[in-house]
Write a protein that holds these residues in place. Structure first.
Motif, PDB file in Angstrom:
ATOM      1  N   LEU A 312     -32.853 -61.344 -32.566  1.00  0.00           N
ATOM      2  CA  LEU A 312     -32.929 -60.667 -31.259  1.00  0.00           C
ATOM      3  C   LEU A 312     -33.043 -59.168 -31.511  1.00  0.00           C
ATOM      4  CD1 LEU A 312     -32.660 -61.100 -28.147  1.00  0.00           C
ATOM      5  CD2 LEU A 312     -30.277 -60.547 -28.418  1.00  0.00           C
ATOM      6  N   ASP A 313     -34.197 -58.597 -31.184  1.00  0.00           N
ATOM      7  CA  ASP A 313     -34.374 -57.195 -31.549  1.00  0.00           C
ATOM      8  C   ASP A 313     -34.687 -56.289 -30.372  1.00  0.00           C
ATOM      9  OD1 ASP A 313     -36.770 -58.438 -31.212  1.00  0.00           O
ATOM     10  OD2 ASP A 313     -37.659 -57.838 -33.111  1.00  0.00           O
ATOM     11  N   LEU A 314     -34.695 -56.854 -29.159  1.00  0.00           N
ATOM     12  CA  LEU A 314     -34.908 -55.988 -27.989  1.00  0.00           C
ATOM     13  C   LEU A 314     -33.932 -56.376 -26.872  1.00  0.00           C
ATOM     14  CD1 LEU A 314     -36.598 -53.870 -26.395  1.00  0.00           C
ATOM     15  CD2 LEU A 314     -38.131 -55.719 -25.742  1.00  0.00           C
ATOM     16  N   VAL A 315     -33.187 -55.378 -26.401  1.00  0.00           N
ATOM     17  CA  VAL A 315     -32.313 -55.587 -25.241  1.00  0.00           C
ATOM     18  C   VAL A 315     -32.804 -54.655 -24.147  1.00  0.00           C
ATOM     19  CG1 VAL A 315     -29.976 -55.307 -24.315  1.00  0.00           C
ATOM     20  CG2 VAL A 315     -30.287 -56.184 -26.624  1.00  0.00           C
ATOM     21  N   VAL A 316     -33.089 -55.207 -22.965  1.00  0.00           N
ATOM     22  CA  VAL A 316     -33.498 -54.346 -21.853  1.00  0.00           C
ATOM     23  C   VAL A 316     -32.424 -54.419 -20.772  1.00  0.00           C
ATOM     24  CG1 VAL A 316     -35.245 -53.898 -20.080  1.00  0.00           C
ATOM     25  CG2 VAL A 316     -35.953 -54.782 -22.313  1.00  0.00           C
ATOM     26  N   ASN A 317     -31.840 -53.283 -20.443  1.00  0.00           N
ATOM     27  CA  ASN A 317     -30.928 -53.229 -19.305  1.00  0.00           C
ATOM     28  C   ASN A 317     -31.771 -52.971 -18.070  1.00  0.00           C
ATOM     29  OD1 ASN A 317     -28.497 -53.545 -20.743  1.00  0.00           O
ATOM     30  ND2 ASN A 317     -28.602 -51.396 -21.371  1.00  0.00           N
ATOM     31  N   TYR A 318     -32.237 -54.066 -17.448  1.00  0.00           N
ATOM     32  CA  TYR A 318     -33.024 -53.905 -16.223  1.00  0.00           C
ATOM     33  C   TYR A 318     -32.152 -53.196 -15.196  1.00  0.00           C
ATOM     34  CZ  TYR A 318     -35.795 -54.974 -12.147  1.00  0.00           C
ATOM     35  OH  TYR A 318     -36.554 -54.861 -11.007  1.00  0.00           O
ATOM     36  N   ASP A 319     -30.894 -53.638 -15.113  1.00  0.00           N
ATOM     37  CA  ASP A 319     -29.883 -52.904 -14.342  1.00  0.00           C
ATOM     38  C   ASP A 319     -28.954 -52.250 -15.344  1.00  0.00           C
ATOM     39  OD1 ASP A 319     -30.680 -53.810 -11.785  1.00  0.00           O
ATOM     40  OD2 ASP A 319     -29.646 -55.713 -12.138  1.00  0.00           O
ATOM     41  N   ILE A 320     -28.610 -51.007 -15.077  1.00  0.00           N
ATOM     42  CA  ILE A 320     -27.694 -50.337 -15.995  1.00  0.00           C
ATOM     43  C   ILE A 320     -26.325 -51.020 -15.883  1.00  0.00           C
ATOM     44  CG2 ILE A 320     -26.964 -48.502 -14.372  1.00  0.00           C
ATOM     45  CD1 ILE A 320     -27.826 -47.063 -17.488  1.00  0.00           C
ATOM     46  N   PRO A 321     -25.652 -51.263 -17.003  1.00  0.00           N
ATOM     47  CA  PRO A 321     -24.364 -51.958 -16.900  1.00  0.00           C
ATOM     48  C   PRO A 321     -23.321 -51.108 -16.166  1.00  0.00           C
ATOM     49  CG  PRO A 321     -24.783 -51.239 -19.139  1.00  0.00           C
ATOM     50  CD  PRO A 321     -26.027 -50.971 -18.375  1.00  0.00           C
ATOM     51  N   ARG A 322     -22.292 -51.774 -15.665  1.00  0.00           N
ATOM     52  CA  ARG A 322     -21.335 -51.069 -14.802  1.00  0.00           C
ATOM     53  C   ARG A 322     -20.353 -50.218 -15.579  1.00  0.00           C
ATOM     54  NH1 ARG A 322     -21.500 -56.444 -12.737  1.00  0.00           N
ATOM     55  NH2 ARG A 322     -22.705 -56.525 -10.817  1.00  0.00           N
ATOM     56  N   SER A 323     -20.243 -50.394 -16.879  1.00  0.00           N
ATOM     57  CA  SER A 323     -19.279 -49.593 -17.651  1.00  0.00           C
ATOM     58  C   SER A 323     -19.764 -49.448 -19.083  1.00  0.00           C
ATOM     59  CB  SER A 323     -17.917 -50.287 -17.662  1.00  0.00           C
ATOM     60  OG  SER A 323     -18.006 -51.450 -18.452  1.00  0.00           O
ATOM     61  N   GLY A 324     -19.151 -48.486 -19.788  1.00  0.00           N
ATOM     62  CA  GLY A 324     -19.478 -48.271 -21.193  1.00  0.00           C
ATOM     63  C   GLY A 324     -19.181 -49.510 -22.017  1.00  0.00           C
ATOM     64  N   SER A 325     -18.098 -50.204 -21.684  1.00  0.00           N
ATOM     65  CA  SER A 325     -17.778 -51.362 -22.525  1.00  0.00           C
ATOM     66  C   SER A 325     -18.777 -52.495 -22.287  1.00  0.00           C
ATOM     67  CB  SER A 325     -16.311 -51.778 -22.344  1.00  0.00           C
ATOM     68  OG  SER A 325     -16.193 -52.781 -21.420  1.00  0.00           O
ATOM     69  N   ASP A 326     -19.260 -52.656 -21.037  1.00  0.00           N
ATOM     70  CA  ASP A 326     -20.311 -53.662 -20.802  1.00  0.00           C
ATOM     71  C   ASP A 326     -21.580 -53.281 -21.570  1.00  0.00           C
ATOM     72  OD1 ASP A 326     -18.888 -55.353 -19.254  1.00  0.00           O
ATOM     73  OD2 ASP A 326     -19.625 -54.613 -17.335  1.00  0.00           O
ATOM     74  N   TYR A 327     -21.864 -51.972 -21.601  1.00  0.00           N
ATOM     75  CA  TYR A 327     -23.055 -51.513 -22.332  1.00  0.00           C
ATOM     76  C   TYR A 327     -22.948 -51.922 -23.802  1.00  0.00           C
ATOM     77  CZ  TYR A 327     -26.651 -48.496 -24.263  1.00  0.00           C
ATOM     78  OH  TYR A 327     -27.760 -48.039 -24.937  1.00  0.00           O
ATOM     79  N   LEU A 328     -21.757 -51.659 -24.368  1.00  0.00           N
ATOM     80  CA  LEU A 328     -21.536 -52.007 -25.773  1.00  0.00           C
ATOM     81  C   LEU A 328     -21.757 -53.487 -26.024  1.00  0.00           C
ATOM     82  CD1 LEU A 328     -18.298 -50.213 -26.944  1.00  0.00           C
ATOM     83  CD2 LEU A 328     -20.647 -49.826 -27.624  1.00  0.00           C
ATOM     84  N   HIS A 329     -21.215 -54.289 -25.108  1.00  0.00           N
ATOM     85  CA  HIS A 329     -21.358 -55.729 -25.310  1.00  0.00           C
ATOM     86  C   HIS A 329     -22.807 -56.170 -25.221  1.00  0.00           C
ATOM     87  CE1 HIS A 329     -17.327 -56.965 -25.952  1.00  0.00           C
ATOM     88  NE2 HIS A 329     -16.921 -56.139 -25.011  1.00  0.00           N
ATOM     89  N   ARG A 330     -23.545 -55.514 -24.345  1.00  0.00           N
ATOM     90  CA  ARG A 330     -24.963 -55.885 -24.235  1.00  0.00           C
ATOM     91  C   ARG A 330     -25.733 -55.491 -25.490  1.00  0.00           C
ATOM     92  NH1 ARG A 330     -27.080 -54.248 -18.241  1.00  0.00           N
ATOM     93  NH2 ARG A 330     -25.675 -55.545 -17.014  1.00  0.00           N
ATOM     94  N   ILE A 331     -25.580 -54.245 -25.914  1.00  0.00           N
ATOM     95  CA  ILE A 331     -26.413 -53.844 -27.048  1.00  0.00           C
ATOM     96  C   ILE A 331     -25.890 -54.455 -28.341  1.00  0.00           C
ATOM     97  CG2 ILE A 331     -27.296 -51.711 -26.016  1.00  0.00           C
ATOM     98  CD1 ILE A 331     -25.442 -50.273 -28.019  1.00  0.00           C
ATOM     99  N   GLY A 332     -24.655 -54.959 -28.290  1.00  0.00           N
ATOM    100  CA  GLY A 332     -24.125 -55.678 -29.456  1.00  0.00           C
ATOM    101  C   GLY A 332     -24.929 -56.932 -29.777  1.00  0.00           C
ATOM    102  N   ARG A 333     -25.786 -57.364 -28.843  1.00  0.00           N
ATOM    103  CA  ARG A 333     -26.612 -58.551 -29.118  1.00  0.00           C
ATOM    104  C   ARG A 333     -27.692 -58.238 -30.147  1.00  0.00           C
ATOM    105  NH1 ARG A 333     -23.748 -60.407 -28.485  1.00  0.00           N
ATOM    106  NH2 ARG A 333     -22.551 -58.830 -27.440  1.00  0.00           N
ATOM    107  N   THR A 334     -28.037 -56.960 -30.297  1.00  0.00           N
ATOM    108  CA  THR A 334     -29.105 -56.625 -31.232  1.00  0.00           C
ATOM    109  C   THR A 334     -28.566 -55.715 -32.337  1.00  0.00           C
ATOM    110  OG1 THR A 334     -31.343 -55.780 -31.430  1.00  0.00           O
ATOM    111  CG2 THR A 334     -29.963 -54.653 -29.870  1.00  0.00           C
ATOM    112  N   GLY A 335     -29.345 -55.537 -33.379  1.00  0.00           N
ATOM    113  CA  GLY A 335     -28.882 -54.728 -34.505  1.00  0.00           C
ATOM    114  C   GLY A 335     -27.763 -55.421 -35.259  1.00  0.00           C
ATOM    115  N   ARG A 336     -27.691 -56.750 -35.153  1.00  0.00           N
ATOM    116  CA  ARG A 336     -26.595 -57.481 -35.801  1.00  0.00           C
ATOM    117  C   ARG A 336     -26.858 -57.612 -37.288  1.00  0.00           C
ATOM    118  NH1 ARG A 336     -23.930 -60.002 -31.345  1.00  0.00           N
ATOM    119  NH2 ARG A 336     -22.701 -61.442 -32.567  1.00  0.00           N
ATOM    120  N   GLY A 337     -25.735 -57.589 -38.029  1.00  0.00           N
ATOM    121  CA  GLY A 337     -25.837 -57.753 -39.475  1.00  0.00           C
ATOM    122  C   GLY A 337     -26.769 -56.735 -40.094  1.00  0.00           C
TER     123      GLY A 337
END
Ligand code: AMP
Length: 440
Positions: A312-337
């Motif tokens: 998984l190499d692209l994350v698009v926040n179509y809606d901006i997440p409601r908090s910094g921690s939600d943002y972290l969790h979303r972008i945590g899906r990419t750039g793994r390992g």
């Protein structure tokens, strides 16, 4: 090297098959501490290798101190069914050369089937808080022999309203148990409260300063004027950006569903993951996405929390997440390992302040980007407005720290009027106080 931890040889064999050679930083710190029997409180991002950090010492303990007769000795609690399933898969990978058995207790699956699996006494139970409490209450899950309790994504479980269920689960198991609590962020008061009640003497391992997260993931923002503009920008990205797999986050289920329909109509192979989908549909969508048949997944936060999808190499926040921690969790899906990833957030005029607060939370400035032919008219608030706002904020800060800021003395342009005097016993009217500059 993993061999330096003196893990059980069957685990080392599984690790070499998985081509895990070097432990990640969270593994290097948490594995020896957990093997020494400490309670742990670990702050580590998703994608840091934290699952292996708690599974390897746990499996090692089960293998080196077998119980007779068989007992369920480990409970692993996670916020969502998908995460629980994913963790179960990792247990199965690491335990491949052992006789250890695990079972899954997720909501949305047949309760009686789960109860019958529990009667076969698996060594490890992996579950979501609500369903585990249901099994505790009906007596199908017996807490007496739990040696190790693992709470993963604890901050998220609390965000999702599982505080009471998590406390119930922790109270149900023996006081002698070892507790390993993992959280992507330091969390707020609720997490602190939970730590104080269920693991007061824990070793505190902080493996991620927030701003160091996902060094391999580029983070960009694209301003958008309105929803249909965002739709065009999204289509452009999916057609022009080079990626293997993409996940698109929407804040609401209805929006996720709308995007799914819009993208499907464009002949894109898309799946959607949100809370209204039944478990079978969710499993099917995830399986297809994982195996690479489909390149795009539209999801809400809860549904996609913590998922580990290879490539998984692209994350698009179509809606901006409601908090910094939600943002972290979303972008945590990419750039793994350590793989490279790209996270793009659409920002409408209404989202601008939220985006700035996320940048402050991460102590990072996102890269600004415009798409050819789709540049938004809105490019952020006018420069001097931002400057004024900063000055205003500084004044407020001063006031809250050091008392009120004296209003600047205003020199009268004309001669001052003579001081008012009392006439016929009436007190002179007071001059109006200068307006508080921060009031408006
Ligand atoms: P996690 O943070 O546990 O979700 O792990 C993220 C990804 O990194 C998973 O796909 C793991 O299989 C992988 N991973 C974890 N530890 C290692 C390691 N030491 N070497 C290589 N890959 C790893």
């Amino acid at each position: 090297m993993f061999s330096s931890f003196h893990l059980h040889e069957r685990l080392l064999k599984a690790l070499s098959e998985l081509a895990f050679t070097e432990p990640t930083p969270v593994q290097a710190q948490a594995i020896p501490a957990a093997m020494a029997g400490h309670n742990l409180l670990v702050t580590a991002q998703t994608g840091s290798g934290k699952t292996a950090a708690f599974l390897l010492p746990t499996l090692h303990r089960l293998l080196t101190h077998p119980a007779t007769p068989a007992q369920t000795r480990v409970w692993i609690v996670l916020p969502t069914r998908e995460l629980a399933r994913q963790t179960l898969e990792q247990v199965e990978q690491f335990a491949k050369f052992t006789f250890l058995k695990a079972c899954l207790l997720g909501g949305g699956e047949d309760f009686r089937v789960q109860a019958s699996q529990l009667r076969r006494v698996p060594d490890i139970v992996v579950g979501t808080p609500g369903r585990m409490v249901e099994h505790l209450e009906t007596g199908s899950l017996l807490p007496a022999q739990v040696d190790i309790l693992i709470l993963d994504e604890a901050d998220r479980m609390l965000d999702m309203g599982f505080a009471e269920a998590v406390e119930k689960i922790a109270k149900a198991c023996s006081a002698r148990r070892q507790t390993l609590l993992f959280s992507a962020t330091r969390g707020g008061a609720a997490l602190k409260g939970l730590r104080d009640t269920i693991l007061p003497d824990a070793q505190d391992l902080q493996l991620n300063a927030v701003h160091e997260l996902n060094a391999e993931t580029r983070q960009q923002v694209i301003t958008s004027d309105h929803t249909s503009h965002k739709d065009q920008q999204l289509l452009w990205l999916l057609q022009n950006e080079t990626f293997a797999k993409a996940i698109i986050f929407a804040n609401k289920r209805t929006e996720a569903e709308r995007l799914f329909r819009m993208l499907s109509q464009r002949e894109l192979k898309v799946y959607v993951l949100h809370g209204d989908k039944d478990q079978k549909e969710r499993n099917r969508a995830l399986a297809s996405f994982r195996t690479g048949q489909d390149k795009v997944m539209v999801a809400t936060d809860v549904a996609a929390r913590g998922l580990d999808i290879e490539g998984l190499d692209l994350v698009v926040n179509y809606d901006i997440p409601r908090s910094g921690s939600d943002y972290l969790h979303r972008i945590g899906r990419t750039g793994r390992g350590g793989e490279a990833g790209l996270a793009i957030s659409f920002v409408t005029p209404n989202d601008w302040n939220l985006m700035c607060s996320i940048e402050r939370y991460l102590k990072q400035a996102f890269e600004r980007r415009n798409l050819q032919g789709l540049k938004a008219r809105y490019q952020g608030p006018p420069k001097n407005a931002a400057k004024k706002k900063k000055q205003q904020a500084r004044k407020v800060e001063k006031q809250t720290r050091g008392g009120p800021v004296k209003p600047k003395s205003i020199k009268p342009k004309t001669k001052p009027a003579p001081a008012a005097v009392a006439i016929d016993g009436f007190a002179p009217m007071k001059r109006k106080a200068a307006k508080d500059p921060n009031q408006y």
